[in-house]
Design an enzyme around this catalytic site. Structure first.
Site, PDB file in Angstrom:
ATOM      1  N   HIS A   1       9.008  26.634   5.269  1.00  0.00           N
ATOM      2  CA  HIS A   1       8.102  25.623   5.826  1.00  0.00           C
ATOM      3  C   HIS A   1       7.335  26.244   6.969  1.00  0.00           C
ATOM      4  CE1 HIS A   1       6.722  21.854   7.672  1.00  0.00           C
ATOM      5  NE2 HIS A   1       7.000  21.272   6.526  1.00  0.00           N
TER       6      HIS A   1
ATOM      7  N   ASP B   1       9.933  19.135  -0.088  1.00  0.00           N
ATOM      8  CA  ASP B   1       9.072  19.086  -1.271  1.00  0.00           C
ATOM      9  C   ASP B   1       9.828  19.520  -2.522  1.00  0.00           C
ATOM     10  OD1 ASP B   1       6.656  18.340   0.123  1.00  0.00           O
ATOM     11  OD2 ASP B   1       6.639  20.363   0.938  1.00  0.00           O
TER      12      ASP B   1
END
Length: 430
Positions: free
Chosen positions: A308, A366
């Protein structure tokens, strides 16, 4: 005595910059008067080092893996709260009392119906239209049904009504967007269902048969919406604040945020996860082959859903949603899904392989949210719509805070690198 920093400039000039410290001890140089005092501006592509505002909504510490809404840890909210309770917290700054939550939820339930003319707008979109294009268009179109929302001097009561209408109607518009894309009859909302259950009903029920809401699925959707509800000053949130700073309506500002989220570098990551898993399955399902490709710096292949930009150790949301993903797949009898098997092998590699550990490439939110949406039968093009539905209260809270703080209209500067002054050349001489 407040801390300051000294900035020395060419020619012997120097100025004193105040140092601003947040409640979580984040520090910033206050350069708001830099250009006036020196003629200089700062250059910060992507605003990666620039604080555009002071906000009391969300605290994020990427190094420590911390995410808090109004001071409350995301872990506690995901476990104990509901999406509408979290929405109230973000928008109004405190956890609601029982009476406040009942009134807020009741008002949203009351306003879930959309004007019948909305159906005519749906009919005007080609069948190939991406759901996010429809969602952003119809969100902005709400200004036509509620023109008073354009007034920049609305009362508190009028703003609250605008907020409730958007929270209520966006779930209906999102579900109808899906139904319209597959040619199914549109389902009207049901006032006897909670927010998540009602959304699932509008998405997946048919008039020809009774629809049973699965409580495990409802709980997972509730968690996903909470986990996506706000995430500090990201691309779409900054867009909402920037557009709102021009005194644009809430509907217009959120519509702009939806378009920003639509960009594949922002909201499309969970869709890319599923597309990656499907590509690996189509290739034969050999995950080790693709893990080696990901390690090869000369190979363009990337593992989607790992690492991330902000979280440098782990994404705290991923730990929460991983449990929900396991529960959903078990409840739906999909434990033996080929895609799940591929996902589990990639996950195991990321958690145990030194290559991924050293680079902090842990599975993120995600990765797991894409698996849940796929298991529920939500088309990949709708994944970003689900993201937008969750992010809605954060966008509203940020727009509301920006208005209440009377922040100036956003107007970034630039460093011009084009041609210097030159004279016009007649057509005959070019």
């Amino acid at each position: 005595m407040a801390e300051t920093a000294e900035l020395n400039l060419p020619g012997g000039q120097s100025i004193t910059l105040p140092i601003i410290e947040g409640t979580e001890h984040e520090k910033a140089f206050d350069i708001s008067k830099l250009r006036d005092q020196t003629g200089y501006v700062t250059l910060d592509p992507g605003y990666k080092n620039t604080g555009a505002t002071k906000s009391a909504i969300t605290f994020l510490d990427g190094e420590e893996g911390i995410l808090r809404y109004r001071g409350y840890p995301i872990e506690q909210l995901a476990e104990k709260s509901s999406f509408l309770e979290v929405a109230y917290l973000l928008i109004y700054g405190h956890l609601p009392t029982e009476a406040e939550l009942k009134d807020f939820s009741g008002q949203i339930t009351k306003h879930t119906l959309v004007h019948e003319d909305m159906r005519k707008i749906f009919d005007g979109f080609p069948s190939s239209t991406h759901p996010m294009a429809i969602l952003s268009s119809l969100t902005c179109a709400l200004t036509g049904f509620y023109p008073e929302s354009i007034n920049p001097n609305q009362s508190t009561e009028e703003i609250d009504l605008t907020i409730v209408r958007l929270m209520a109607k966006m779930s209906t518009i999102a579900a109808w967007t899906y139904k319209n894309s597959v040619g199914h009859p549109l389902n009207y909302p049901r006032n006897d269902l909670d927010y998540a259950s009602n959304f699932l009903y509008m998405m997946f029920s048919f008039p020809t048969e009774k629809y049973e809401v699965n409580p495990v699925v409802v709980a997972a959707i509730n968690k996903l919406l909470i986990l996506h509800a706000d995430h500090e000053q990201n691309c779409s949130t900054s867009t909402v604040r920037l557009v709102g700073s021009a005194n644009a309506s809430l509907y217009g500002s959120v519509s702009a945020g939806i378009n920003a989220l639509w960009g594949p570098l922002h909201g499309g990551a969970n869709q890319e996860v599923i597309e990656m898993l499907e590509a690996i399955e189509k290739d034969g399902g050999d995950t080790s082959k693709f893990i080696n490709k990901a390690k090869d710096k000369n190979d363009s292949f990337r593992l989607m859903g790992f690492g991330h930009r902000v979280y440098k150790n782990f994404d705290p949301r991923a730990k929460i949603i991983k449990v929900a993903a396991d529960e959903v797949l078990k409840a739906l009898g999909l434990e033996d899904s080929p895609l799940l098997k591929i996902a589990q092998e990639l996950e195991q590699a990321a958690l145990t392989d030194q290559y991924f550990i050293e680079r902090k490439l842990y599975p993120n939110v995600d990765f797991y949210s894409g698996i849940i949406y796929k298991a529920l039968g939500i088309p990949t093009e709708m994944f970003t719509v689900m993201f937008a539905l969750g992010r809605l209260p954060g966008w509203i809270a940020q727009w509301k805070e920006m208005r209440e703080n009377k922040e100036p209209i956003g107007r970034p500067r630039q460093i011009y690198v084009g041609e210097t002054e030159r004279n016009y050349v007649p057509m005959s001489a070019r």
